[in-house]
Scaffold this motif. Structure first.
Motif, PDB file in Angstrom:
ATOM      1  N   GLU A  30      74.288 -13.484 112.929  1.00  0.00           N
ATOM      2  CA  GLU A  30      74.395 -14.824 112.695  1.00  0.00           C
ATOM      3  C   GLU A  30      73.348 -15.483 112.085  1.00  0.00           C
ATOM      4  O   GLU A  30      72.009 -14.835 112.411  1.00  0.00           O
ATOM      5  CB  GLU A  30      74.356 -15.386 114.529  1.00  0.00           C
ATOM      6  N   GLY A  31      73.610 -16.324 111.167  1.00  0.00           N
ATOM      7  CA  GLY A  31      72.501 -16.980 110.255  1.00  0.00           C
ATOM      8  C   GLY A  31      72.789 -16.657 108.985  1.00  0.00           C
ATOM      9  O   GLY A  31      71.707 -17.257 108.110  1.00  0.00           O
ATOM     10  N   LEU A  32      73.928 -16.152 108.405  1.00  0.00           N
ATOM     11  CA  LEU A  32      74.018 -16.073 106.938  1.00  0.00           C
ATOM     12  C   LEU A  32      75.407 -16.597 106.622  1.00  0.00           C
ATOM     13  O   LEU A  32      75.470 -17.023 105.424  1.00  0.00           O
ATOM     14  CB  LEU A  32      74.421 -14.365 106.848  1.00  0.00           C
ATOM     15  N   HIS A  84      72.648  -4.973 109.103  1.00  0.00           N
ATOM     16  CA  HIS A  84      71.738  -4.448 108.043  1.00  0.00           C
ATOM     17  C   HIS A  84      71.578  -3.062 108.740  1.00  0.00           C
ATOM     18  O   HIS A  84      71.562  -2.809 109.807  1.00  0.00           O
ATOM     19  CB  HIS A  84      70.542  -5.066 108.008  1.00  0.00           C
ATOM     20  N   ILE A  85      71.537  -1.753 107.941  1.00  0.00           N
ATOM     21  CA  ILE A  85      71.175  -0.526 108.320  1.00  0.00           C
ATOM     22  C   ILE A  85      69.954  -0.464 109.054  1.00  0.00           C
ATOM     23  O   ILE A  85      69.811   0.439 110.083  1.00  0.00           O
ATOM     24  CB  ILE A  85      71.001   0.253 107.003  1.00  0.00           C
ATOM     25  N   ASN A  86      68.927  -1.229 108.819  1.00  0.00           N
ATOM     26  CA  ASN A  86      67.801  -0.997 109.685  1.00  0.00           C
ATOM     27  C   ASN A  86      67.910  -1.694 111.185  1.00  0.00           C
ATOM     28  O   ASN A  86      67.296  -0.856 111.982  1.00  0.00           O
ATOM     29  CB  ASN A  86      66.529  -2.118 108.997  1.00  0.00           C
ATOM     30  N   ASP A  87      68.779  -2.559 111.089  1.00  0.00           N
ATOM     31  CA  ASP A  87      68.778  -3.112 112.528  1.00  0.00           C
ATOM     32  C   ASP A  87      69.877  -2.101 113.262  1.00  0.00           C
ATOM     33  O   ASP A  87      69.774  -1.993 114.618  1.00  0.00           O
ATOM     34  CB  ASP A  87      69.550  -4.414 112.414  1.00  0.00           C
ATOM     35  N   LYS A 146      64.548  -8.821 117.411  1.00  0.00           N
ATOM     36  CA  LYS A 146      64.030  -9.685 116.098  1.00  0.00           C
ATOM     37  C   LYS A 146      64.701  -8.661 114.839  1.00  0.00           C
ATOM     38  O   LYS A 146      64.209  -7.607 114.901  1.00  0.00           O
ATOM     39  CB  LYS A 146      62.747  -9.928 115.910  1.00  0.00           C
ATOM     40  N   SER A 147      65.441  -9.252 113.911  1.00  0.00           N
ATOM     41  CA  SER A 147      65.953  -8.337 112.728  1.00  0.00           C
ATOM     42  C   SER A 147      64.872  -7.759 112.096  1.00  0.00           C
ATOM     43  O   SER A 147      63.826  -8.008 111.599  1.00  0.00           O
ATOM     44  CB  SER A 147      66.666  -9.285 111.829  1.00  0.00           C
ATOM     45  N   TRP A 186      67.805 -14.850 111.892  1.00  0.00           N
ATOM     46  CA  TRP A 186      69.163 -14.271 112.058  1.00  0.00           C
ATOM     47  C   TRP A 186      69.233 -13.789 113.618  1.00  0.00           C
ATOM     48  O   TRP A 186      68.030 -13.766 114.241  1.00  0.00           O
ATOM     49  CB  TRP A 186      68.886 -12.767 111.387  1.00  0.00           C
ATOM     50  N   LYS A 187      70.219 -13.873 113.971  1.00  0.00           N
ATOM     51  CA  LYS A 187      70.473 -13.308 115.443  1.00  0.00           C
ATOM     52  C   LYS A 187      71.742 -12.404 115.750  1.00  0.00           C
ATOM     53  O   LYS A 187      72.625 -12.495 114.885  1.00  0.00           O
ATOM     54  CB  LYS A 187      70.755 -14.652 116.457  1.00  0.00           C
ATOM     55  N   ILE A 188      71.606 -11.076 116.163  1.00  0.00           N
ATOM     56  CA  ILE A 188      72.610 -10.133 116.370  1.00  0.00           C
ATOM     57  C   ILE A 188      73.190 -10.479 117.633  1.00  0.00           C
ATOM     58  O   ILE A 188      72.998 -10.683 118.706  1.00  0.00           O
ATOM     59  CB  ILE A 188      71.887  -8.903 116.442  1.00  0.00           C
TER      60      ILE A 188
END
Length: 796
Positions: A63-65, A80-83, A233-234, A248-250
């Motif tokens: 959320e946020g995009l 995102h792959i890091n997340d 936090k992303s 951003w929020k997951i």
């Protein structure tokens, strides 16, 4: 005995045929609207619930995009792959997972171009999602891209049969997988849109994101999981801080929630579904109440006859069965009519409710299941009859046994409910009409009449310089002008949350820190502004002397916070560039009214900084009045040599006025449906009130006669009745008008540009309902008051 009850019921329907016809038609229309709206709502809220263990299937979204039309945040069904790596460590509740990416290819089969949409994923896909194999299997397949699973529909499209295991599918020159299996097609209510599934380890897209689904362990505490995500936090990479990762929020969404929250374009669609379903329920309830009112009136007129039945040995149970027959028979007739209505409306309903995707899925359309619709209609019809009869059991029994202690209060309550529903429909209809009139009559700020949009395809634009077509097109006696836009920047767009050829940062302060906001830029032909008669507020149009110039709209000027931008240089890395703002133009509406106007920058195709990477894409031609046919023939001839596999030639030429009408289609349809239901409900309410007033005057004939003998005039008697029913009208409107205001106000707030609700609308509704009641009372009281009092007193 049942056949006898049906004969009696049929005679009663004929006796009170006017009100019976209105009641049955109201029931049929209300039930039809209820079914069509309710089934549509069910369909939209049950996407992907057919997968095994769907109650434990979730998508990790960001959320946020993405924003909705009203400015609120939507979700992106990508991670995102890091997340992804961090969240798998954070959430031990994850039992299994699957990531995939979307693919799109155009295959040439003879003279036909076939567009295929697919996904790439590993074996984990089959652990989470449904896959009913008709041929072959996924087991033992190496995820290296050498094997592909086809859907049944795709197998028939490519090979004419599902018996195609081992055959090669040429997706492109470097990708030629062989068919390892064929699976059954998914239902249309799915967000997993694919014609093929390439068995390959998915790679993240250019922004390092993929779609990721997980299945959680049984009995997982969802509150704890969501609390962890709230604090997370992303870890996404964003060295330029362009995507505002800090905001951003997951989220963890169910498969059905993905459909509702990850598609901002569905906001208006869901809003209209709720309105249709609500209107259908209200109309159906109003018709049911009217049916009950008609039944009560008939039973109270037959009190002596019912007492006779009981005296000669009829049991209360048999009398209740007789009452049930009188209630259920009209319902069955109404449901039969409703089935006919649904059958006749289905083609239009299917077209209106179809979900057309955009982007790479632009030509993919999803439809509601006809079989499921009619099976649900049959089930709900039976359930409705049973529930209605169950609710009415005790009132019927008490009515037949004369045990209703306060029959006047009961009848007055029914009148208040009908006035409430009728007034509520009326005020909402007026609100819908005002907004529709506002949309249709509002000046769009752009002259789009007699303009044809020529879509030559995004890919074609990068292979051919389409600007050379302009001189050829304008060389026609019935063409008044030609212009074009570059990149994916149509003049009118249904997706108003994004508009322009590209996004860029504009800095007007040399001391500004790292860029953190971007604005859309529309790249267009130098004649674009005069062609569409856009109105300048200040400054001058770009000239050949300064091709680096930019134009901004009113909203952009206000958003940037400068009182004057003209000739102010645009800074790049702290240094003043040749680019300047030369003109400010009035805002124009380029999208449906629910979208706010974005702060826009405009520049011409002559600008050297954009000419290298933007290409003319959409050409606009204004034709002379009455000569559309000749101009279209001319345009088809000029563009006949252009090979464009991505644009259907039937859709290549579109009149802009047709696009605007398409934007307004949902509002027109909702207003039409609501107006019909409002008319039906008002008629039903009117006849219900008329029936109860008629019954009341019959039961008070002796009172009226005595008042006349004592010197009361017709107007005194009318005033007596009107005072009583006026209080009921006031009570019904006291509830209906505030509720109608809140519903309509909330609906209007879904539009960035909307009308208002003046006080006179509510007064109009109140006086209208009062007038209906007064007319109903007037006729009945006049008939009772003109009767000879001596005759009435003698017969009592």
């Amino acid at each position: 005995m049942l056949s006898h009850y049906i004969k009696v019921t049929f005679r009663e329907l004929l006796k009170y045929r006017t009100q019976s016809i209105i009641s049955i038609i109201g029931l049929a229309i209300g039930f039809t609207a209820f079914i069509l709206g309710g089934y549509w709502l069910w369909w939209e809220t049950h996407f992907d619930n057919f997968h095994p263990e769907a109650d434990r299937l979730y998508c990790l979204t960001t959320e946020g995009l993405v924003k909705r039309a009203n400015g609120t945040q939507a979700d992106l069904d990508q991670l995102h792959i890091n997340d992804r790596e961090e969240l798998f460590k954070l959430l031990p509740e994850i039992e299994a997972s699957c990531s995939f990416n979307h693919l799109s290819f155009t295959l040439q089969q003879g003279n036909e171009a076939i567009n295929l949409h697919g996904m790439e994923s590993g074996q984990s896909f089959f652990n989470l999602f449904q896959a009913d194999f008709i041929e072959g299997t996924h087991k033992g397949i190496v995820p290296d891209g050498s094997s592909v699973i086809l859907t049944k529909r795709t197998a028939h499209k490519l090979f004419g049969t599902t018996n195609c295991i081992g055959k090669e599918v040429v997706l492109d020159n470097n990708l030629r997988p062989s068919v390892a299996g064929v699976i059954r097609d998914y239902p249309d209510n799915t967000d997993l849109l694919f014609d093929f599934l390439l068995i390959r380890i998915p790679q993240p897209n250019h922004v390092k994101r993929m779609t990721t689904y997980v299945r959680l362990q049984k009995n997982t505490n969802m509150t704890n999981v969501r609390n962890k995500l709230t604090l997370y936090k992303s870890h996404a990479e964003d060295k330029w801080d362009r995507e505002q990762v800090k905001n951003w929020k997951i989220n963890l969404l169910t498969a059905s929630e993905v459909h509702l929250r990850c598609h901002p374009e569905l906001t208006d669609r869901i809003r209209n579904i709720h309105i249709l379903a609500l209107a259908g329920i209200m109309a159906f309830l109003s018709a049911l109440i009217n049916q009950l009112v008609l039944f009560i009136g008939q039973q109270q007129r037959k009190q002596q006859k019912n007492r006779t039945y009981l005296c000669v040995g009829a049991s209360t149970t048999s009398m209740v069965m007789k009452g049930f027959t009188e209630l259920a028979f009209p319902l069955m007739i109404a449901f039969l009519i409703a089935f006919c209505l649904i059958e006749s409306l289905y083609p239009y309903y299917e077209s209106y409710t179809a979900w057309n995707r955009y982007g790479i899925y632009e030509n993919v359309s999803r439809h509601l299941s006809r079989t499921s619709l009619f099976s649900n209609t049959l089930s709900l019809a039976g359930i409705s009859i049973l529930i209605f009869l169950f609710i009415c059991y005790y009132p019927i029994r008490n009515l037949l046994e004369h045990k209703i202690r306060k029959p006047a209060l009961f009848k007055q309550s029914l009148i208040v409910v009908q006035i409430f529903i009728g007034s509520l429909f009326f005020i909402i209809s007026l609100g819908l009409f005002r907004q529709l009139h506002f949309i249709l009559s509002k000046d769009k700020g752009i002259d789009y009449e007699r303009v044809i949009q020529v879509d030559l395809g995004y890919s074609t634009a990068h292979q051919t310089n389409l600007s050379v077509l302009k001189p050829e097109m304008v060389n026609h006696p019935y063409i008044e002008g030609v212009t074009y836009t570059c990149g994916n920047a149509p003049v009118f767009t249904e997706q108003g949350d994004w508009y322009g050829s590209f996004y860029s940062h504009f800095c007007f302060d040399p001391n500004e820190s790292e860029p953190n906001s971007y604005n859309p830029v529309v790249v267009a032909d130098k004649d674009f502004f005069s062609f569409f008669k856009l109105q300048p507020i200040s400054g001058n149009w770009p000239t050949a002397a300064n091709p680096y110039s930019y134009i901004v709209n009113e909203t952009c000027l206000q958003t940037l916070g400068y009182t004057n931008l003209l000739e102010r240089p645009i800074y790049i890395k702290g240094q003043a560039s040749q680019a300047k703002v030369c003109c400010v133009i009035k805002d124009y509406f380029y999208a449906p009214m629910q979208y706010p106007i974005l702060p826009l920058f405009f520049t011409t195709y002559d600008n050297p900084t954009v000419k290298d990477f933007e290409r003319p894409y959409l050409i606009y031609v204004r034709y002379a009045k009455g000569h559309k046919k000749e101009v279209l023939e001319h345009l088809r001839e000029i563009t006949s040599h252009i090979q464009n596999d991505n644009v259907n030639r039937n859709k290549m030429f579109t009149e802009l006025s047709d696009l605007v009408d398409l934007f307004n289609r949902p509002e027109k349809v909702i207003f039409t449906i609501f107006s019909i239901l409002s008319l039906v409900c008002i008629l039903i309410s009117t006849f219900g009130i008329y029936s109860l007033v008629s019954l009341a005057t019959e039961q008070r004939r002796k009172e009226i006669a005595i008042r006349k003998v004592n010197g009361a005039t017709f107007y005194h008697i009318l005033q007596l009745f009107f005072r009583e029913y006026f209080m009921l009208v006031a009570l019904g409107n006291a509830f209906a008008l505030p509720v109608g205001y809140l519903v309509t106000k909330r609906w209007l707030e879904t539009y960035a540009n909307h009308t208002t609700l003046p006080a006179w609308l509510f007064l109009l509704v109140f006086f209208f309902t009062s007038g209906i009641v007064l007319l109903s009372i007037f006729r009945q009281v006049k008939r009772a008051a003109t009767t000879n009092p001596a005759e009435i007193i003698k017969t009592e």
